[in-house]
Scaffold this motif. Structure first.
Motif, PDB file in Angstrom:
ATOM      1  N   TYR A 294       0.878  -1.171   0.465  1.00 52.51           N
ATOM      2  CA  TYR A 294      -0.012  -0.147  -0.028  1.00 52.51           C
ATOM      3  C   TYR A 294       0.716   1.594  -0.070  1.00 52.51           C
ATOM      4  O   TYR A 294       0.498   2.605  -0.721  1.00 52.51           O
ATOM      5  CB  TYR A 294      -0.592  -0.409   1.361  1.00 52.51           C
ATOM      6  CG  TYR A 294      -2.278  -1.108   1.462  1.00 52.51           C
ATOM      7  CD1 TYR A 294      -3.189  -0.407  -0.304  1.00 52.51           C
ATOM      8  CD2 TYR A 294      -2.827  -1.389   1.830  1.00 52.51           C
ATOM      9  CE1 TYR A 294      -4.181  -1.042  -0.224  1.00 52.51           C
ATOM     10  CE2 TYR A 294      -4.027  -2.473   1.728  1.00 52.51           C
ATOM     11  CZ  TYR A 294      -4.354  -1.719   0.681  1.00 52.51           C
ATOM     12  OH  TYR A 294      -6.122  -2.512  -0.135  1.00 52.51           O
ATOM     13  N   TRP A 295       2.069   0.946   0.782  1.00 54.31           N
ATOM     14  CA  TRP A 295       2.704   2.789   1.029  1.00 54.31           C
ATOM     15  C   TRP A 295       2.948   2.900  -0.137  1.00 54.31           C
ATOM     16  O   TRP A 295       3.273   3.704  -0.656  1.00 54.31           O
ATOM     17  CB  TRP A 295       3.599   2.376   2.060  1.00 54.31           C
ATOM     18  CG  TRP A 295       3.098   3.183   3.458  1.00 54.31           C
ATOM     19  CD1 TRP A 295       4.438   3.328   4.035  1.00 54.31           C
ATOM     20  CD2 TRP A 295       1.989   2.674   3.856  1.00 54.31           C
ATOM     21  NE1 TRP A 295       3.512   3.688   5.761  1.00 54.31           N
ATOM     22  CE2 TRP A 295       2.173   2.993   5.098  1.00 54.31           C
ATOM     23  CE3 TRP A 295       0.940   2.056   3.757  1.00 54.31           C
ATOM     24  CZ2 TRP A 295       0.548   3.866   6.204  1.00 54.31           C
ATOM     25  CZ3 TRP A 295      -0.148   2.519   4.426  1.00 54.31           C
ATOM     26  CH2 TRP A 295      -0.356   2.835   5.726  1.00 54.31           C
ATOM     27  N   ALA A 296       4.074   1.593  -1.012  1.00 52.15           N
ATOM     28  CA  ALA A 296       4.192   2.002  -2.427  1.00 52.15           C
ATOM     29  C   ALA A 296       3.746   2.377  -3.360  1.00 52.15           C
ATOM     30  O   ALA A 296       3.999   2.586  -4.021  1.00 52.15           O
ATOM     31  CB  ALA A 296       5.211   0.152  -2.695  1.00 52.15           C
ATOM     32  N   TRP A 297       2.067   1.592  -3.447  1.00 49.64           N
ATOM     33  CA  TRP A 297       0.906   2.178  -4.570  1.00 49.64           C
ATOM     34  C   TRP A 297       0.132   3.953  -4.175  1.00 49.64           C
ATOM     35  O   TRP A 297       0.496   4.205  -5.014  1.00 49.64           O
ATOM     36  CB  TRP A 297      -0.253   1.572  -3.775  1.00 49.64           C
ATOM     37  CG  TRP A 297      -1.104   0.836  -4.444  1.00 49.64           C
ATOM     38  CD1 TRP A 297      -0.934   1.387  -6.154  1.00 49.64           C
ATOM     39  CD2 TRP A 297      -2.604   1.110  -4.494  1.00 49.64           C
ATOM     40  NE1 TRP A 297      -2.199   1.245  -6.302  1.00 49.64           N
ATOM     41  CE2 TRP A 297      -3.161   0.845  -6.123  1.00 49.64           C
ATOM     42  CE3 TRP A 297      -2.703   0.142  -3.606  1.00 49.64           C
ATOM     43  CZ2 TRP A 297      -4.452   0.898  -6.348  1.00 49.64           C
ATOM     44  CZ3 TRP A 297      -4.370  -0.410  -4.104  1.00 49.64           C
ATOM     45  CH2 TRP A 297      -5.626   0.347  -5.148  1.00 49.64           C
ATOM     46  N   TRP A 298       0.762   3.705  -3.093  1.00 49.04           N
ATOM     47  CA  TRP A 298       0.349   5.802  -2.990  1.00 49.04           C
ATOM     48  C   TRP A 298       1.336   6.684  -2.916  1.00 49.04           C
ATOM     49  O   TRP A 298       0.727   6.940  -3.926  1.00 49.04           O
ATOM     50  CB  TRP A 298       0.268   6.284  -1.105  1.00 49.04           C
ATOM     51  CG  TRP A 298      -1.201   4.834  -0.054  1.00 49.04           C
ATOM     52  CD1 TRP A 298      -1.288   4.632   0.577  1.00 49.04           C
ATOM     53  CD2 TRP A 298      -2.152   4.230  -1.556  1.00 49.04           C
ATOM     54  NE1 TRP A 298      -2.281   3.609   0.693  1.00 49.04           N
ATOM     55  CE2 TRP A 298      -2.484   3.462  -0.159  1.00 49.04           C
ATOM     56  CE3 TRP A 298      -2.745   4.716  -2.257  1.00 49.04           C
ATOM     57  CZ2 TRP A 298      -4.400   3.556   0.050  1.00 49.04           C
ATOM     58  CZ3 TRP A 298      -4.159   4.400  -2.468  1.00 49.04           C
ATOM     59  CH2 TRP A 298      -4.410   3.269  -1.023  1.00 49.04           C
ATOM     60  N   ILE A 299       2.441   5.952  -3.535  1.00 53.95           N
ATOM     61  CA  ILE A 299       4.043   7.024  -3.568  1.00 53.95           C
ATOM     62  C   ILE A 299       3.418   6.609  -5.147  1.00 53.95           C
ATOM     63  O   ILE A 299       4.133   7.641  -5.628  1.00 53.95           O
ATOM     64  CB  ILE A 299       5.367   6.232  -3.262  1.00 53.95           C
ATOM     65  CG1 ILE A 299       4.993   6.747  -1.218  1.00 53.95           C
ATOM     66  CG2 ILE A 299       6.203   7.391  -3.461  1.00 53.95           C
ATOM     67  CD1 ILE A 299       6.361   6.212  -0.892  1.00 53.95           C
ATOM     68  N   SER A 300       3.857   5.908  -5.693  1.00 53.88           N
ATOM     69  CA  SER A 300       3.108   5.734  -7.297  1.00 53.88           C
ATOM     70  C   SER A 300       2.179   6.627  -7.453  1.00 53.88           C
ATOM     71  O   SER A 300       2.035   6.922  -8.618  1.00 53.88           O
ATOM     72  CB  SER A 300       3.511   4.356  -7.621  1.00 53.88           C
ATOM     73  OG  SER A 300       2.193   3.735  -7.053  1.00 53.88           O
ATOM     74  N   TRP A 301       0.804   6.379  -6.873  1.00 52.26           N
ATOM     75  CA  TRP A 301      -0.205   7.903  -7.177  1.00 52.26           C
ATOM     76  C   TRP A 301      -0.058   8.919  -6.821  1.00 52.26           C
ATOM     77  O   TRP A 301      -0.419   9.857  -7.992  1.00 52.26           O
ATOM     78  CB  TRP A 301      -1.322   6.259  -6.024  1.00 52.26           C
ATOM     79  CG  TRP A 301      -2.354   6.368  -7.788  1.00 52.26           C
ATOM     80  CD1 TRP A 301      -2.012   4.899  -7.487  1.00 52.26           C
ATOM     81  CD2 TRP A 301      -3.444   6.635  -7.687  1.00 52.26           C
ATOM     82  NE1 TRP A 301      -2.620   4.527  -8.303  1.00 52.26           N
ATOM     83  CE2 TRP A 301      -3.812   5.689  -8.734  1.00 52.26           C
ATOM     84  CE3 TRP A 301      -3.902   7.504  -7.564  1.00 52.26           C
ATOM     85  CZ2 TRP A 301      -5.294   5.031  -9.228  1.00 52.26           C
ATOM     86  CZ3 TRP A 301      -5.462   7.168  -7.712  1.00 52.26           C
ATOM     87  CH2 TRP A 301      -6.059   6.389  -8.845  1.00 52.26           C
ATOM     88  N   ALA A 302       1.449   9.162  -5.886  1.00 57.26           N
ATOM     89  CA  ALA A 302       1.872  10.844  -5.792  1.00 57.26           C
ATOM     90  C   ALA A 302       2.325  11.510  -6.941  1.00 57.26           C
ATOM     91  O   ALA A 302       1.051  12.348  -6.729  1.00 57.26           O
ATOM     92  CB  ALA A 302       2.053  10.646  -5.022  1.00 57.26           C
ATOM     93  N   PRO A 303       2.638  10.853  -7.556  1.00 57.37           N
ATOM     94  CA  PRO A 303       2.535  12.233  -8.631  1.00 57.37           C
ATOM     95  C   PRO A 303       1.446  12.810  -9.334  1.00 57.37           C
ATOM     96  O   PRO A 303       0.942  13.559  -9.818  1.00 57.37           O
ATOM     97  CB  PRO A 303       2.938  11.704 -10.252  1.00 57.37           C
ATOM     98  CG  PRO A 303       4.262  10.201  -9.408  1.00 57.37           C
ATOM     99  CD  PRO A 303       3.266  10.206  -8.289  1.00 57.37           C
ATOM    100  N   PHE A 304       0.143  11.796 -10.162  1.00 56.74           N
ATOM    101  CA  PHE A 304      -0.479  11.841 -10.025  1.00 56.74           C
ATOM    102  C   PHE A 304      -2.116  12.852  -9.532  1.00 56.74           C
ATOM    103  O   PHE A 304      -2.553  13.907  -9.609  1.00 56.74           O
ATOM    104  CB  PHE A 304      -1.504  10.753 -10.728  1.00 56.74           C
ATOM    105  CG  PHE A 304      -3.047  10.048 -11.242  1.00 56.74           C
ATOM    106  CD1 PHE A 304      -3.489  11.379 -11.752  1.00 56.74           C
ATOM    107  CD2 PHE A 304      -3.590   9.219 -10.838  1.00 56.74           C
ATOM    108  CE1 PHE A 304      -4.818  11.418 -12.458  1.00 56.74           C
ATOM    109  CE2 PHE A 304      -5.097   9.304 -10.277  1.00 56.74           C
ATOM    110  CZ  PHE A 304      -5.980  10.066 -10.733  1.00 56.74           C
TER     111      PHE A 304
END
Length: 503
Positions: free
Chosen positions: A318-328
């Motif tokens: 989840y933490w990785a998913w949120w970080i990967s979503w952060a730019p968007f």
């Protein structure tokens, strides 16, 4: 295409090569296939950097909470006399739809019931396991993801609307890197952001296609397989490309408002036709438990239990998913937040989605646990047998008007799907046209097709597991950008010329 930057062409080439790689037969490539290579990279990252993801997420929460109570909270994201461009309702609707829509619907019932039967510690299927399941669902979808989003969104909005810099992620590092952000280093940073956005959004688009397919198969003769998911992605891609032509103030704004209306209707109906008192008691109890255990959960790893992969499979993912979503999500939230103070911005971005997300998990996850624990229905067994995506529909079918509720849920997933993809094309367009606040439709069309093809390739090479793998890999380089953004904001705030009040 005259407005596009070098980031556009670099990102297109890399992504197309990735798509071609994923389309090649796995039998031909063997260990060099996309699935094999990405799985190996994911295993290495989770084993070596799981602690780093956990620590970084907590640092972002601490930082934004500090800003809320600091004197910097009164700084306005814009000129001192500017006021917000969008009303609270439209603002909340857009940031919520872009930030979590599909994921909430996908995991709303399935995550709590998964934790209930396979908890992070102790025996499953007990009352203690149920409490832990709900607490960790709140934890995974609460303050941490929105703190990650808000760090980048705040940096972008501050430097764009207050300092007049283009809405490019590289520009938020100017206080640290100076004019180097205008050269190759800045291009590399923006490419990382685009790369993370493509794979972060592709993960959610894949989840949306999987769940729409699962829902249709549950209430109709349609088969839940890759072909059905492919058709869904193609149809929804055409719809969100039509929406993308309408721009921010029409397509995305109207769709976001529609999303929230449908979501609230579904939430309230399920709340009142299900066990209302149980759900609300669960919500209040879990909210208190979440606040109580937040510090320990934020830093919990299992160094003396090397066989326990629960944290890696859930929290680290989840933490990785949120970080990967952060730019968007961060870029999109920044774009719609002009005129708000830092304190108003952070409280809105953190508190409202966290509370609404908690109520959502209490309603759908609580209903799933109630059916399993008290009524002894095989919710977990059905999900294990037919797929994670059917848990929601199994729960809805046990309620009055179950088929109608399932249809509403499928419509909600589809509208969230369209809004997320539409918003992502908008963000990718901005990041690859030198920060243009209104990128050309041609650029958005290209990115819409690229997103769809990426989601298709990931689904083809391994379904849900491949989608999760892509998120974890894309997040690692961008997490460094987020950490640098924290130091850049601190330096910029200290340099504020006007005196900020201590309100």
């Amino acid at each position: 295409m005259k407005k596009v930057s070098s980031v556009f062409w670099i990102s297109i080439v890399v992504t197309v090569l990735f798509i071609i790689w994923g389309a090649l037969p796995e039998a031909t490539l063997g260990s060099a296939s996309l699935g094999s290579v990405t799985n190996a990279i994911q295993t290495f990252i989770v084993d070596k950097f799981g602690w780093y993801y956990l620590l970084a997420g907590s640092i972002f929460v601490i930082f934004v909470l500090f800003l809320i109570f600091s004197r910097y909270g009164s700084i306005r994201l814009g000129k001192d006399d500017e006021r917000p461009e969008y009303s609270y309702i439209s603002w909340f609707a857009m940031l919520f739809s872009a930030g979590m829509g599909i994921g909430l619907v996908f995991w709303g019932a399935s995550e709590p019931i998964s934790h209930f039967h396979v908890p992070p510690a102790g025996d499953g299927g007990t009352a203690d396991a149920a409490r832990t399941a709900m607490r960790y669902s709140f934890f995974h979808w609460g303050l941490h993801p929105w703190a990650i989003y808000s760090v980048l969104a705040l940096a972008l909005a501050y430097f764009q609307f207050r300092k007049g810099a283009p809405l490019l992620i590289s520009n938020i590092l100017r206080p640290l890197l100076g004019d180097r952000v205008d050269g190759g280093l800045g291009t590399f940073v923006n490419f990382i952001a685009v790369f993370a956005t493509i794979f972060g959004v592709a993960t959610s688009l894949g989840l949306g296609a999987i769940q729409i397919s699962g829902g249709l198969s549950y209430i109709s003769p349609i088969t839940n397989n890759f072909t059905t998911q492919l058709i869904i992605i193609i149809v929804v891609t055409l719809l969100f490309l039509l929406s993308a032509k309408s721009g921010l103030d029409k397509g995305i704004k109207y769709l976001s408002n529609l999303n929230v209306i449908i979501a609230i209707v579904l939430l309230l109906v399920v709340l009142f036709v299900s066990k209302t008192n149980f759900i609300m008691d669960l919500f209040v109890t879990t909210l208190g438990s979440y606040i109580q255990y937040l510090p320990s959960m934020s830093f919990r790893l299992t160094p003396f239990d090397q066989d326990n992969t629960w944290i890696k499979d859930w929290t680290i993912f989840y933490w990785a998913w949120w970080i990967s979503w952060a730019p968007f999500v961060g870029t999109f939230i920044a774009r719609i937040s002009r005129g708000r103070t830092i304190r108003e911005f952070l409280i809105g971005v953190l508190a409202v989605p966290t509370i609404l997300g908690g109520l959502w998990f209490s309603t759908f996850g609580g209903s799933a646990i109630f059916l399993d624990y008290f009524e002894k229905l095989p919710v977990f067994e059905v999900m294990s047998d037919k797929g994670t995506e059917v848990a929601l529909f199994y729960v809805l079918q046990q309620l009055p008007m179950g088929t109608i509720l399932s249809v509403i849920a499928i419509i909600l997933i589809a509208t969230f799907f369209i809004t997320s993809a539409d918003s992502a094309t908008f963000v990718l367009g901005m990041q690859t046209t030198r920060g243009s606040l209104n990128p050309p439709n041609t650029v958005k069309l290209v990115w819409g097709i690229i997103q769809a093809l990426t989601a298709i390739v990931l689904l083809r090479t391994g379904g849900l597991e491949a989608l999760q793998t892509a998120s974890i890999i894309a997040a690692l380089p961008f997490s460094i950008v987020l950490i640098l953004a924290v130091f850049s904001l601190i330096k910029a705030f200290k340099g504020e010329k006007r005196q900020v009040s201590n309100k």
